[in-house]
Design a protein around this motif. Structure first.
Motif, PDB file in Angstrom:
ATOM      1  N   GLU A 146      15.054  10.031  20.392  1.00 33.61           N
ATOM      2  CA  GLU A 146      13.764  10.613  22.317  1.00 33.61           C
ATOM      3  C   GLU A 146      14.906  11.804  22.545  1.00 33.61           C
ATOM      4  O   GLU A 146      14.510  12.660  23.132  1.00 33.61           O
ATOM      5  CB  GLU A 146      13.572   8.889  23.073  1.00 33.61           C
ATOM      6  N   ASP A 147      15.939  10.603  23.040  1.00 34.42           N
ATOM      7  CA  ASP A 147      17.361  11.979  23.472  1.00 34.42           C
ATOM      8  C   ASP A 147      17.622  12.950  23.017  1.00 34.42           C
ATOM      9  O   ASP A 147      17.555  13.676  23.886  1.00 34.42           O
ATOM     10  CB  ASP A 147      18.475  10.686  23.959  1.00 34.42           C
ATOM     11  N   LYS A 148      17.891  12.816  21.502  1.00 40.09           N
ATOM     12  CA  LYS A 148      18.360  14.340  21.148  1.00 40.09           C
ATOM     13  C   LYS A 148      17.024  14.947  21.354  1.00 40.09           C
ATOM     14  O   LYS A 148      17.170  16.502  21.774  1.00 40.09           O
ATOM     15  CB  LYS A 148      18.629  13.631  19.452  1.00 40.09           C
ATOM     16  N   THR A 174      15.548  20.303  15.399  1.00 44.39           N
ATOM     17  CA  THR A 174      16.479  18.840  15.932  1.00 44.39           C
ATOM     18  C   THR A 174      15.417  18.293  16.737  1.00 44.39           C
ATOM     19  O   THR A 174      14.972  17.652  16.328  1.00 44.39           O
ATOM     20  CB  THR A 174      17.219  19.675  16.961  1.00 44.39           C
ATOM     21  N   VAL A 175      14.629  18.955  17.526  1.00 42.11           N
ATOM     22  CA  VAL A 175      13.468  18.284  18.638  1.00 42.11           C
ATOM     23  C   VAL A 175      12.535  17.424  18.098  1.00 42.11           C
ATOM     24  O   VAL A 175      12.013  16.324  18.614  1.00 42.11           O
ATOM     25  CB  VAL A 175      12.693  19.537  19.746  1.00 42.11           C
ATOM     26  N   ILE A 176      11.433  18.817  16.850  1.00 41.76           N
ATOM     27  CA  ILE A 176      10.782  17.994  16.049  1.00 41.76           C
ATOM     28  C   ILE A 176      10.655  16.992  15.664  1.00 41.76           C
ATOM     29  O   ILE A 176      10.031  15.462  15.185  1.00 41.76           O
ATOM     30  CB  ILE A 176       9.718  19.035  16.058  1.00 41.76           C
ATOM     31  N   PRO A 177      12.016  17.077  14.761  1.00 44.28           N
ATOM     32  CA  PRO A 177      12.642  16.127  13.512  1.00 44.28           C
ATOM     33  C   PRO A 177      12.853  14.756  14.348  1.00 44.28           C
ATOM     34  O   PRO A 177      12.747  13.614  13.958  1.00 44.28           O
ATOM     35  CB  PRO A 177      13.256  16.906  13.294  1.00 44.28           C
ATOM     36  N   ASN A 178      13.222  14.776  14.978  1.00 38.79           N
ATOM     37  CA  ASN A 178      14.134  13.690  16.212  1.00 38.79           C
ATOM     38  C   ASN A 178      12.732  12.953  16.918  1.00 38.79           C
ATOM     39  O   ASN A 178      12.531  12.066  16.804  1.00 38.79           O
ATOM     40  CB  ASN A 178      15.111  13.905  16.137  1.00 38.79           C
ATOM     41  N   GLY A 185       9.335   4.984  14.886  1.00 44.24           N
ATOM     42  CA  GLY A 185       9.994   4.227  14.843  1.00 44.24           C
ATOM     43  C   GLY A 185       8.706   3.030  16.072  1.00 44.24           C
ATOM     44  O   GLY A 185       8.941   2.004  16.208  1.00 44.24           O
ATOM     45  N   LEU A 186       8.151   3.836  16.855  1.00 49.02           N
ATOM     46  CA  LEU A 186       7.192   3.060  17.948  1.00 49.02           C
ATOM     47  C   LEU A 186       6.183   2.630  17.036  1.00 49.02           C
ATOM     48  O   LEU A 186       5.443   1.685  17.534  1.00 49.02           O
ATOM     49  CB  LEU A 186       6.132   4.335  18.852  1.00 49.02           C
ATOM     50  N   LYS A 187       5.807   3.401  15.816  1.00 47.13           N
ATOM     51  CA  LYS A 187       4.029   2.661  15.386  1.00 47.13           C
ATOM     52  C   LYS A 187       4.424   1.735  14.434  1.00 47.13           C
ATOM     53  O   LYS A 187       4.043   0.611  13.740  1.00 47.13           O
ATOM     54  CB  LYS A 187       3.823   3.968  14.158  1.00 47.13           C
ATOM     55  N   ALA A 188       5.669   1.769  14.154  1.00 50.52           N
ATOM     56  CA  ALA A 188       6.820   0.169  13.267  1.00 50.52           C
ATOM     57  C   ALA A 188       7.127  -0.751  13.914  1.00 50.52           C
ATOM     58  O   ALA A 188       6.790  -2.190  13.540  1.00 50.52           O
ATOM     59  CB  ALA A 188       8.242   0.469  12.875  1.00 50.52           C
ATOM     60  N   ILE A 189       7.079  -0.906  15.555  1.00 49.19           N
ATOM     61  CA  ILE A 189       6.888  -1.984  16.345  1.00 49.19           C
ATOM     62  C   ILE A 189       5.633  -3.510  16.177  1.00 49.19           C
ATOM     63  O   ILE A 189       4.395  -2.278  16.570  1.00 49.19           O
ATOM     64  CB  ILE A 189       6.920  -1.429  17.737  1.00 49.19           C
ATOM     65  N   LYS A 190       5.943  -4.420  15.780  1.00 49.51           N
ATOM     66  CA  LYS A 190       5.187  -5.650  15.742  1.00 49.51           C
ATOM     67  C   LYS A 190       5.244  -6.165  16.527  1.00 49.51           C
ATOM     68  O   LYS A 190       6.443  -6.757  16.391  1.00 49.51           O
ATOM     69  CB  LYS A 190       4.853  -5.932  14.688  1.00 49.51           C
ATOM     70  N   THR A 191       4.338  -7.200  17.125  1.00 50.13           N
ATOM     71  CA  THR A 191       4.612  -7.923  18.087  1.00 50.13           C
ATOM     72  C   THR A 191       3.603  -8.745  18.554  1.00 50.13           C
ATOM     73  O   THR A 191       1.919  -7.866  18.836  1.00 50.13           O
ATOM     74  CB  THR A 191       4.437  -7.229  19.984  1.00 50.13           C
ATOM     75  N   PRO A 192       3.722  -9.822  18.398  1.00 50.47           N
ATOM     76  CA  PRO A 192       2.053 -10.883  18.547  1.00 50.47           C
ATOM     77  C   PRO A 192       1.603 -10.659  19.633  1.00 50.47           C
ATOM     78  O   PRO A 192       0.835 -11.597  20.357  1.00 50.47           O
ATOM     79  CB  PRO A 192       2.831 -12.024  18.396  1.00 50.47           C
ATOM     80  N   ASN A 193       3.163  -9.960  21.188  1.00 49.28           N
ATOM     81  CA  ASN A 193       1.740 -10.211  22.023  1.00 49.28           C
ATOM     82  C   ASN A 193       1.067  -8.762  22.539  1.00 49.28           C
ATOM     83  O   ASN A 193       1.096  -7.826  22.510  1.00 49.28           O
ATOM     84  CB  ASN A 193       3.120  -9.868  23.343  1.00 49.28           C
ATOM     85  N   LYS A 194       0.053  -9.421  23.047  1.00 46.62           N
ATOM     86  CA  LYS A 194      -1.066  -8.323  22.581  1.00 46.62           C
ATOM     87  C   LYS A 194      -1.214  -7.639  24.050  1.00 46.62           C
ATOM     88  O   LYS A 194      -1.655  -6.184  23.817  1.00 46.62           O
ATOM     89  CB  LYS A 194      -2.496  -9.493  23.052  1.00 46.62           C
ATOM     90  N   GLU A 195      -0.209  -7.888  25.087  1.00 44.17           N
ATOM     91  CA  GLU A 195      -0.425  -6.665  26.580  1.00 44.17           C
ATOM     92  C   GLU A 195       0.853  -6.061  25.680  1.00 44.17           C
ATOM     93  O   GLU A 195       0.504  -5.067  26.175  1.00 44.17           O
ATOM     94  CB  GLU A 195      -0.085  -7.683  27.885  1.00 44.17           C
TER      95      GLU A 195
END
Length: 260
Positions: A146-148, A174-178, A185-195
């Protein structure tokens, strides 16, 4: 020689003094501390670390025979990093300082000391707090992408014929690939917490709008002449994305603050 008689008299004087005044090493015998001398009652031997400095882990209450005062009773901890003590009148407060095991040593004047064991553990972790930590750790791994992307994009506050090609290459390489890696990465995050899952979905929507805007910028810069209509469309997408990301940030902070 005269000296001989003086020395013999001196030795005799020392011997008399020793016999008259016995050595202090012959101290009174220390007696065992039995129940008929003092009784000790402990609320619990299992303590939990607390963030409240005024909260007492437990209390040792004692009652001693007549003639033994509170000033005759003294306590220490053999591991102050685990428990500490504070003497009172008829009580000894024991404070949990850190996880581990320790003994409170109680000394009564004239008697052998006794040892009372304690076990200290960390406070139980709320599952929601651990889930927040896990989510934050997952986000931390994505910050570099995100920073890059954002830092490179922010180098171009406006586009001209002079910087068009340079800006196009920056967005394309640079911008679009990063930023694409960031969203993946956001889509790959899995959490049991519904909120947290709901909030993460909000973040994905905002970031996806940002990526759409970045992609439109690249398209607007492709030709030799900057397409101002496409730049306006891109800015609208970017603004919509920022709005959702700001909403995510506010709601995420509100949720986290519930557990402070």
């Amino acid at each position: 020689m005269k000296t001989y008689r003086f020395t013999k008299w001196l030795f005799a004087t020392i011997l008399i003094a020793v016999l008259a005044f016995p050595s202090v090493s012959a101290a009174a015998e220390v007696k065992p501390l039995t129940d008929d001398v003092c009784t000790f009652q402990v609320d619990t031997h299992d303590l939990v670390v607390s963030n409240d400095p005024y909260k007492v882990g437990t209390t040792i209450r004692y009652k001693c025979a007549d003639g033994i005062l509170s000033i005759d009773v003294d306590s220490t901890s053999d591991n102050p990093s685990v428990v500490s003590t504070e003497d009172g009148f008829g009580i000894i407060d024991v404070y949990a300082e850190g996880p581990g095991t320790a003994n409170v040593i109680i000394t009564v004047y004239g008697y052998e000391p006794i040892s009372i064991p304690f076990n200290v553990t960390e406070p139980p972790v709320d599952p929601a707090i651990q889930q927040i930590k896990d989510y934050a750790a997952a986000l931390e791994k994505l910050v570099q992408y995100e920073d890059k992307a954002i830092n490179t994009s922010n180098k171009y506050s406006y586009f001209t014929s002079k910087n068009r090609k340079e800006a196009y290459l920056a967005f394309a390489n640079t911008v679009i690939p990063n930023y694409t890696k960031f969203i993946s990465g956001l889509k790959a995050i899995k959490t049991p917490n519904k909120e947290l899952a709901r909030l993460n979905g909000l973040y994905i929507k905002g970031a996806s709008l940002q990526l759409e805007g970045m992609t439109i910028v690249k398209k607007a810069l492709y030709s030799t002449k900057v397409d101002s209509k496409l730049i306006k469309q891109a800015n609208d997408k970017l603004a919509s994305g920022r709005k959702l990301i700001s909403q995510f940030s506010t709601e995420f902070s509100t949720y986290v603050n519930k557990f402070k």
